[in-house]
Write an enzyme that holds these catalytic residues in place. Structure first.
Site, PDB file in Angstrom:
ATOM      1  N   ALA A  29       3.606 -63.573   4.354  1.00 15.50           N
ATOM      2  CA  ALA A  29       4.977 -62.738   5.256  1.00 15.50           C
ATOM      3  C   ALA A  29       5.903 -63.231   4.493  1.00 15.50           C
ATOM      4  CB  ALA A  29       4.830 -63.278   6.892  1.00 15.50           C
ATOM      5  N   TYR A  30       7.418 -62.794   5.526  1.00 15.69           N
ATOM      6  CA  TYR A  30       8.404 -62.765   5.283  1.00 15.69           C
ATOM      7  C   TYR A  30       9.403 -63.891   5.399  1.00 15.69           C
ATOM      8  CZ  TYR A  30       6.952 -59.440   1.568  1.00 15.69           C
ATOM      9  OH  TYR A  30       6.238 -58.902   0.268  1.00 15.69           O
TER      10      TYR A  30
END
Length: 169
Positions: A29-30
């Site tokens: 995820a970012y």
């Protein structure tokens, strides 16, 4: 710091599997995701974790900084992120290059892409027969876009993940 120069392709069929390494289960995820900069959290096989910072420094080049982090920290950060990608990554050696084949699961089930990292922008790897269309630079296939919730689906995008691989031209 290491430079990341890569090309990305859709995968046309399963012929790559006969040459593939054992896969690694990835969740990523970012925490920050812009066109120029990303901060990514990734867990690997449910036991290791990495924090990666990427800064675009050219059309197909990014500077990459990657660090091992405690798995429990990564789990907490994944909970705070906007969307988590799930995929299994395989390595396939082909004529002096290592191709990373990502088989997505979850909301992007059916999407299969292959990337090859290059030493410089002028490298021209031999393309395996199992590749489809090149999608380098196409935001539709950017992990930072794919990770957004709800699933990224602009006009002209496939309506389901199973349609991704039919977009080969």
């Amino acid at each position: 710091m290491a430079a990341e120069i890569e090309r990305k392709y859709l995968v046309a069929d399963d012929r790559w599997r006969q040459y593939a390494s054992e896969g690694s289960a990835l969740r990523q995820a970012y925490l920050l995701a812009t066109r120029r900069q990303t901060v990514r959290i990734r867990t690997i096989d449910g036991s290791r974790a990495k924090l990666t910072v990427k800064i675009r420094s050219g059309r197909n080049r990014r500077e990459e900084y990657e660090y091992d982090i405690p798995y429990s920290d990564a789990e907490e950060m994944l909970e705070q992120a906007r969307g988590v990608l799930q995929k299994t990554r395989y390595e396939v050696k082909h004529e002096g290059f290592i191709w990373e084949v990502d088989v997505y699961s979850g909301q992007h089930r059916g999407l299969v892409v292959a990337e090859v990292e290059l030493d410089n922008v002028n490298d021209t790897p031999s393309l395996p027969e199992w590749l489809g269309a090149e999608v380098t630079g196409n935001p539709l296939y950017s992990n930072r876009i794919l990770a957004k919730q709800p699933p990224y689906a602009p006009k002209g995008t496939p309506s389901s993940a199973s349609e991704f691989n039919t977009l080969r031209t």
